[in-house]
Scaffold this motif. Structure first.
Motif, PDB file in Angstrom:
ATOM      1  N   GLY A  66       1.000  -0.497  -0.479  1.00 30.23           N
ATOM      2  CA  GLY A  66       0.374  -0.126  -0.095  1.00 30.23           C
ATOM      3  C   GLY A  66       1.292   0.897  -0.278  1.00 30.23           C
ATOM      4  O   GLY A  66       0.235   2.673  -0.148  1.00 30.23           O
ATOM      5  N   GLY A  67       2.064   1.117  -0.134  1.00 27.38           N
ATOM      6  CA  GLY A  67       3.169   2.186  -0.050  1.00 27.38           C
ATOM      7  C   GLY A  67       4.075   1.980  -2.038  1.00 27.38           C
ATOM      8  O   GLY A  67       3.730   2.065  -1.909  1.00 27.38           O
ATOM      9  N   LEU A  68       5.050   1.711  -0.768  1.00 27.70           N
ATOM     10  CA  LEU A  68       6.858   0.786  -2.185  1.00 27.70           C
ATOM     11  C   LEU A  68       5.603   0.554  -3.225  1.00 27.70           C
ATOM     12  O   LEU A  68       5.304   0.556  -4.639  1.00 27.70           O
ATOM     13  CB  LEU A  68       7.493   0.736  -1.590  1.00 27.70           C
ATOM     14  CG  LEU A  68       8.633  -0.008  -2.580  1.00 27.70           C
ATOM     15  CD1 LEU A  68       9.388   1.687  -3.160  1.00 27.70           C
ATOM     16  CD2 LEU A  68       9.707  -0.320  -1.727  1.00 27.70           C
ATOM     17  N   VAL A  69       5.004  -0.642  -2.684  1.00 27.07           N
ATOM     18  CA  VAL A  69       3.563  -1.490  -3.796  1.00 27.07           C
ATOM     19  C   VAL A  69       2.925  -1.239  -3.697  1.00 27.07           C
ATOM     20  O   VAL A  69       2.295  -1.490  -2.630  1.00 27.07           O
ATOM     21  CB  VAL A  69       4.208  -2.559  -3.607  1.00 27.07           C
ATOM     22  CG1 VAL A  69       3.506  -4.016  -3.801  1.00 27.07           C
ATOM     23  CG2 VAL A  69       5.642  -3.453  -3.398  1.00 27.07           C
ATOM     24  N   PRO A  70       2.247  -0.494  -3.937  1.00 25.42           N
ATOM     25  CA  PRO A  70       0.964   0.286  -4.529  1.00 25.42           C
ATOM     26  C   PRO A  70      -0.197  -0.952  -4.871  1.00 25.42           C
ATOM     27  O   PRO A  70      -0.289  -1.504  -5.467  1.00 25.42           O
ATOM     28  CB  PRO A  70       0.599   1.371  -5.448  1.00 25.42           C
ATOM     29  CG  PRO A  70       1.649   2.123  -6.191  1.00 25.42           C
ATOM     30  CD  PRO A  70       2.760   0.298  -6.039  1.00 25.42           C
TER      31      PRO A  70
ATOM     32  N   SER B  29       6.365 -14.537 -17.060  1.00 17.99           N
ATOM     33  CA  SER B  29       6.611 -13.704 -16.221  1.00 17.99           C
ATOM     34  C   SER B  29       4.916 -13.919 -14.519  1.00 17.99           C
ATOM     35  O   SER B  29       4.322 -13.824 -14.659  1.00 17.99           O
ATOM     36  CB  SER B  29       6.426 -12.166 -16.965  1.00 17.99           C
ATOM     37  OG  SER B  29       5.232 -12.570 -17.298  1.00 17.99           O
ATOM     38  N   PHE B  30       5.473 -13.535 -13.956  1.00 20.69           N
ATOM     39  CA  PHE B  30       4.957 -13.406 -12.456  1.00 20.69           C
ATOM     40  C   PHE B  30       4.581 -11.918 -12.021  1.00 20.69           C
ATOM     41  O   PHE B  30       5.682 -11.119 -11.777  1.00 20.69           O
ATOM     42  CB  PHE B  30       5.849 -13.897 -11.518  1.00 20.69           C
ATOM     43  CG  PHE B  30       4.795 -14.967 -10.585  1.00 20.69           C
ATOM     44  CD1 PHE B  30       3.691 -15.485 -10.347  1.00 20.69           C
ATOM     45  CD2 PHE B  30       5.552 -14.090  -9.587  1.00 20.69           C
ATOM     46  CE1 PHE B  30       3.264 -15.992  -8.837  1.00 20.69           C
ATOM     47  CE2 PHE B  30       4.975 -14.137  -7.618  1.00 20.69           C
ATOM     48  CZ  PHE B  30       3.065 -15.675  -8.156  1.00 20.69           C
ATOM     49  N   PHE B  31       3.516 -12.040 -11.906  1.00 15.49           N
ATOM     50  CA  PHE B  31       2.571 -10.537 -11.207  1.00 15.49           C
ATOM     51  C   PHE B  31       1.810 -10.594 -10.244  1.00 15.49           C
ATOM     52  O   PHE B  31       1.580 -11.808  -9.891  1.00 15.49           O
ATOM     53  CB  PHE B  31       1.974  -9.743 -12.458  1.00 15.49           C
ATOM     54  CG  PHE B  31       3.036  -9.480 -13.672  1.00 15.49           C
ATOM     55  CD1 PHE B  31       4.371  -7.965 -13.565  1.00 15.49           C
ATOM     56  CD2 PHE B  31       3.136  -9.978 -14.871  1.00 15.49           C
ATOM     57  CE1 PHE B  31       5.097  -7.793 -14.694  1.00 15.49           C
ATOM     58  CE2 PHE B  31       3.770  -9.538 -15.885  1.00 15.49           C
ATOM     59  CZ  PHE B  31       4.820  -8.781 -15.941  1.00 15.49           C
ATOM     60  N   VAL B  32       1.923  -9.614  -9.078  1.00 18.36           N
ATOM     61  CA  VAL B  32       1.021  -9.263  -8.462  1.00 18.36           C
ATOM     62  C   VAL B  32      -0.323  -8.492  -8.581  1.00 18.36           C
ATOM     63  O   VAL B  32       1.002  -7.103  -8.707  1.00 18.36           O
ATOM     64  CB  VAL B  32       1.848  -9.782  -6.951  1.00 18.36           C
ATOM     65  CG1 VAL B  32       0.445  -9.771  -6.600  1.00 18.36           C
ATOM     66  CG2 VAL B  32       2.141 -11.311  -6.980  1.00 18.36           C
ATOM     67  N   ILE B  33      -1.303  -8.107  -8.086  1.00 12.21           N
ATOM     68  CA  ILE B  33      -2.088  -7.098  -8.074  1.00 12.21           C
ATOM     69  C   ILE B  33      -2.343  -7.330  -6.362  1.00 12.21           C
ATOM     70  O   ILE B  33      -3.407  -7.650  -6.004  1.00 12.21           O
ATOM     71  CB  ILE B  33      -2.954  -7.099  -9.088  1.00 12.21           C
ATOM     72  CG1 ILE B  33      -3.122  -6.789  -9.968  1.00 12.21           C
ATOM     73  CG2 ILE B  33      -4.324  -5.425  -8.545  1.00 12.21           C
ATOM     74  CD1 ILE B  33      -3.838  -7.112 -11.460  1.00 12.21           C
ATOM     75  N   PRO B  34      -1.559  -6.401  -5.333  1.00 10.05           N
ATOM     76  CA  PRO B  34      -2.103  -6.642  -4.080  1.00 10.05           C
ATOM     77  C   PRO B  34      -2.936  -5.962  -3.368  1.00 10.05           C
ATOM     78  O   PRO B  34      -3.312  -4.737  -3.703  1.00 10.05           O
ATOM     79  CB  PRO B  34      -1.015  -5.885  -3.371  1.00 10.05           C
ATOM     80  CG  PRO B  34       0.103  -4.971  -4.554  1.00 10.05           C
ATOM     81  CD  PRO B  34      -0.790  -5.704  -5.398  1.00 10.05           C
ATOM     82  N   SER B  35      -4.151  -6.739  -2.587  1.00  8.75           N
ATOM     83  CA  SER B  35      -5.262  -5.508  -2.198  1.00  8.75           C
ATOM     84  C   SER B  35      -5.067  -5.555  -0.518  1.00  8.75           C
ATOM     85  O   SER B  35      -4.459  -6.235   0.292  1.00  8.75           O
ATOM     86  CB  SER B  35      -6.203  -5.477  -2.284  1.00  8.75           C
ATOM     87  OG  SER B  35      -6.482  -6.282  -2.039  1.00  8.75           O
ATOM     88  N   ALA B  36      -5.623  -4.679  -0.030  1.00  7.84           N
ATOM     89  CA  ALA B  36      -5.602  -5.128   1.601  1.00  7.84           C
ATOM     90  C   ALA B  36      -5.790  -6.545   2.151  1.00  7.84           C
ATOM     91  O   ALA B  36      -5.233  -7.126   3.189  1.00  7.84           O
ATOM     92  CB  ALA B  36      -6.494  -4.166   2.459  1.00  7.84           C
TER      93      ALA B  36
END
Length: 168
Positions: free
Chosen positions: A58-62, A96-103
């Protein structure tokens, strides 16, 4: 004569400083995690950034944005056999491996375009598989991003989160 000596000394000092700087480790070291799950060899290539007293999630990784799941080049995930990821089939190959993070949840993405720099040219149309997982609060903080592969899961650990992905 003294001027020539000073110039030689300055030149040598400059060369030594440049050489030492060239030998320094990159801020995010290249790492490899390997393991075997249900007969498939799994290899994850990634660059491992450090927390460095920053807020990561939620900071460096939005939140709610595609993240390369490491630093520098996009992280890659390779399997030698077809596997089931969170109940969905992922064919053998390199992704390729990606992540979409949320809380509350993370979208895990395996993208067919394995060679990418970061996530700037990420193309959703090239996704092979997307699954949702729940991040877990870690008991202790992990300074450098790390991937671990166990008998039935892969886990991304960084700062105060573990992101487990079930694999069969």
């Amino acid at each position: 004569m003294k001027l020539i000596r000073k110039l030689h000394f300055s030149l040598i000092a400059l060369l030594i400083v440049n050489f030492m700087n060239a030998q320094a480790k990159p801020a995010s070291s290249k790492e490899v995690a390997t393991g075997k799950i249900n007969g498939a060899d799994i290899t994850i290539n990634f660059s491992s950034p450090s927390v460095k007293a920053r807020e990561i999630w939620g900071g460096l990784v939005p939140f709610n944005e595609v993240w390369r799941a490491g630093a520098n080049e996009a992280t890659t995930f390779e399997t030698t056999k077809d596997i089931m990821v969170e109940g969905s089939k992922l064919p053998a190959g390199k992704y390729s491996f990606f992540v979409i993070p949320s809380a509350k949840e993370c979208i895990i993405i395996f993208n067919k375009e394995a060679k990418q720099w970061g996530s700037g040219k990420y193309n959703e149309k090239e996704d092979q598989l997307r699954v949702k997982v729940k991040p877990q609060v870690a008991k202790s903080s992990t300074e450098k991003l790390v991937y671990t592969i166990a008998k039935n899961k892969m886990t991304l650990s960084w700062e105060k989160w573990n992101i487990p992905v079930m694999i069969k």
